[in-house]
Design a protein around this motif. Structure first.
Motif, mmCIF file in Angstrom:
data_model
loop_
_atom_site.group_PDB
_atom_site.id
_atom_site.type_symbol
_atom_site.label_atom_id
_atom_site.label_comp_id
_atom_site.label_asym_id
_atom_site.label_seq_id
_atom_site.Cartn_x
_atom_site.Cartn_y
_atom_site.Cartn_z
ATOM 1 N N VAL A 1 41.797 -11.478 125.309
ATOM 2 C CA VAL A 1 42.308 -10.452 125.748
ATOM 3 C C VAL A 1 41.526 -9.344 126.310
ATOM 4 N N PRO A 2 41.689 -8.773 127.216
ATOM 5 C CA PRO A 2 40.739 -7.574 127.822
ATOM 6 C C PRO A 2 40.986 -6.498 127.144
ATOM 7 N N GLU A 3 42.148 -6.178 126.675
ATOM 8 C CA GLU A 3 42.354 -4.622 126.159
ATOM 9 C C GLU A 3 42.698 -4.674 124.704
ATOM 10 N N ILE A 4 41.938 -4.429 123.695
ATOM 11 C CA ILE A 4 42.019 -4.580 122.425
ATOM 12 C C ILE A 4 41.904 -2.986 121.520
ATOM 13 N N VAL A 5 43.003 -2.524 121.258
ATOM 14 C CA VAL A 5 43.201 -1.138 120.850
ATOM 15 C C VAL A 5 43.382 -1.060 119.193
ATOM 16 N N MET A 6 42.418 -0.279 118.775
ATOM 17 C CA MET A 6 42.607 -0.112 117.544
ATOM 18 C C MET A 6 43.128 1.254 117.092
ATOM 19 N N VAL A 7 44.234 1.128 116.034
ATOM 20 C CA VAL A 7 44.498 2.690 115.481
ATOM 21 C C VAL A 7 44.178 2.607 114.373
#
Lengths: 438, 438
Positions: free
Chosen positions: A146-152
């Motif tokens: 997965v190229p974009e891994i976003v943490m919130v």
């Protein structure tokens, strides 16, 4: 811990679908974020986290990440790296390739496997901020490609914009590519529908409080979500070769999670059950989280005594526990009879915390008996598959009539004609071709 | 069919969550089945299907199956067998093995893959009874090794207990092991919770009307369910090498499904768009289901003209269609740029009905843009995975301190102690051992 015979045992399990008020609050938050975007994120962060962020400051900066590395102990960084490496290595074994089958008639059938494009990971703040959970959610996505891994994750309550430095370090080591200081249902809404600061994702993972869980349910469909976990569970299947103090310690390591966690021993040995019950009492008193563990053991704990090992196995299969430890004479032999269990720990040294933190398999595992039909988080959760059909002219000429028969049987004349128009054209061009050759 | 420039196009998509009355009716039916079992099944069958079954007659008998084979044409049996063989062969390629990794330290990590134990397949009655859909739902379960595959389908309305013989034959050929004459929300409730006649299953698949869809949503959690499909969709990506009459026929084969089906051409060639629009009009008039196809084309159909092939590709990726046909000069080259599509059909002979009925890949494919994050039905839908950890003494002695550091960082002293008690015991026994040797 109560000792009860098998026929009197039923596992108590809880599911939380929230109150009507909680559901209404979550719907309102999601609508506000869809309508107002970042402005709603800032407003709810001020309301719930008591922090006034300025516009444009949602994203965590590189400099903050550097500061986090300076704040944590080097031994922690080393431990996280060692765990991450083992988790990565286990998940790499799950990689799957696209494939194609070339047929003798010139057709090609295949299955294309691709990583999801963009994944969001929710990480709780405060006391429930667990670096190990960051690794377990992020690494499979990263290994899947997965190229974009976003943490919130919510900013620390009470006036600072900072995020727990252990979480930031774990996220960086695991391979998160973007981090945002926002939590709660508003963070889930932002991941699902996007705002000016946060682009929408394809899937949202990670644990959270009831508002986060309800928000995930609510946005499901617009994006994919992981499953929503119930309280954690352990079942220990043991015979009289098991060491009671190990069994007790493992049961308690589950019980200290929360009051609704369940820790159950299933054994044909009444002697073991009694020894474990004594050990649980002894060890419980020494635990810092003894109030939680006590509540869990009293309400959800049990030592279940069966007539035989076979009966014990059949109880385990019925319970389909999240975690199963097998501490018997020959655990490998018993494993073959286990139909339903999320993660199986074999032998005296495979204590559940080994898997919670370090061994490599994922610690996000189906709860509430759903191991009957679902699986621990793995690479499959971060890919999508497309099937692929290249049918040759030869194959269509051969199979066309059969396909038309099946379509017409279902009343789909239009389907049949999509085939027929090709067959007719081919016949016409063959006739035409023959004419030419004459 | 309307021809519109790319920038003005937005795909209309519908989701049906039912009216409050429908939701309430479904909840009531499920509760009644849980409470009363078979009695409720018989009562609702009399109410909704107008058929009075006697107790004990829910299960379809072997003799009825034999009668069904006598009723259908031999050519149908042959067609179903040929299709089943191709579908089986494609799905067999998806088989996965359990695996184990033996580590140098004596530890073993692995992943165990098992079929689900019992799966329920819903098959609609009446006009929506499609033998092809029976094959596509049942064969993956059968190839995955599911031992018990249960079909439920409503008895024909109006006084006969009989079931469509084409459905019975397809079910037998696909590998169904039990069949019951019951439909609607009550059948879903029976599969989820069980009655005297029908044992509960682990997963429910198959399409149905709105009551069936709502019932599946409602029982999800107690059992697993497949995804709930929206209206069917096709996008054709074509350039001026495409044959307009083929493109039109394929669009119409989708449009005839139902009024909400969508059929969209995306092309950089205005000339092709115009030729296809003319062909759609011409062919539409000849279709038996022209009223349905007309409604679909008018409301959901379009020929979208783009500035370039690249723009056409990027529109396809944004739409993430259920079915994508690529009819261009070099379809294989374009396939590499397709990120999101459930099933991809390449070249002039790969008409969608080839895949709907016969080629081998599954025809149950994500709708409504969910191909962004989900996949066609396959073997993965009928297995469950367990992770497996056998940690050796050597490994625990090596990693114990690191695991304890990670556990304590998260405030889980009980987790740390489950490791510590083992390390202490080993140290004690090593000291003891050494004493002995002296």
């Amino acid at each position: 811990m109560k000792i009860i015979p098998a026929q009197e045992f039923e596992m108590k399990r809880e599911s939380d679908y929230g109150t009507p008020e909680q559901n209404a609050a979550v719907k309102e938050i999601i609508q506000a974020v869809r309508r107002e975007g970042d402005a709603a994120l800032l407003r709810y962060t001020e309301q719930h986290d008591k922090i006034k962020l300025i516009a444009g400051s949602l994203r965590v900066q590189e400099s903050e990440l550097q500061a986090a590395y300076d704040q944590v102990e080097p031994s922690f960084v080393n431990a996280i790296r060692a765990a991450a490496e083992r988790i990565r290595s286990y998940h790499q074994r799950q990689k799957r390739n696209s494939w194609m089958d070339l047929q003798p008639d010139g057709s090609i059938l295949g299955q294309i496997i691709r990583p999801l494009q963009r994944v969001g990971v929710y990480v709780p703040g405060g006391k429930a901020a667990y670096p190990s959970s960051v690794l377990m959610n992020v690494i499979p996505a990263q290994v899947a490609g997965v190229p974009e891994i976003v943490m919130v994750t919510p900013p620390a309550t009470g006036g600072t914009e900072g995020i727990n430095p252990y979480i930031l370090v774990a996220a960086a080591e695991a391979g998160v590519t973007e981090m945002y200081r926002v939590g709660g249902a508003q963070a889930i809404a932002a991941l699902a529908y996007g705002t000016d600061s946060i682009a929408p994702v394809d899937k949202i993972c990670g644990p959270g409080n009831i508002y986060v869980a309800l928000a995930k349910r609510e946005v499901y469909g617009a994006v994919n979500i992981d499953s929503i976990a119930g309280p954690s569970e352990i079942v220990v299947l043991a015979d009289d070769t098991a060491e009671p103090s190990y069994v007790a310690a493992d049961l308690l390591s589950q019980a200290e999670h929360d009051e609704m966690a369940s820790a159950v021993l299933v054994t044909p040995s009444r002697q073991l059950a009694e020894a474990v019950a004594v050990e649980v009492e002894r060890q419980l008193e020494l635990l810092p989280r003894r109030d939680i563990a006590r509540a869990s053991i009293d309400s959800y704990g049990a030592a279940v005594v069966t007539a035989s090992l076979d009966e014990a196995i059949s109880i385990v299969n019925r319970l389909a526990p999240e975690h199963l430890e097998i501490m018997t004479q020959d655990p490998m032999e018993i494993m073959g009879s286990i139909e339903n269990a999320g993660a199986i720990f074999l032998g005296p040294y495979s204590s559940e915390p080994v898997g919670d933190y370090f061994a490599g398999p994922n610690h996000i595992i189906p709860t509430n008996g759903t191991a009957r039909f679902s699986s621990p988080v793995d690479l499959d959760d971060f890919i999508k598959k497309s099937s692929m059909i290249y049918y040759s002219k030869e194959a269509l000429l051969r199979d066309g009539e059969t396909i038309m028969e099946l379509a017409r049987r279902e009343g789909f004349e239009g389907h049949a004609r999509a085939i027929a128009i090709r067959l007719e054209q081919e016949q016409a061009s063959q006739t035409g071709g023959n004419d030419h050759e004459l």
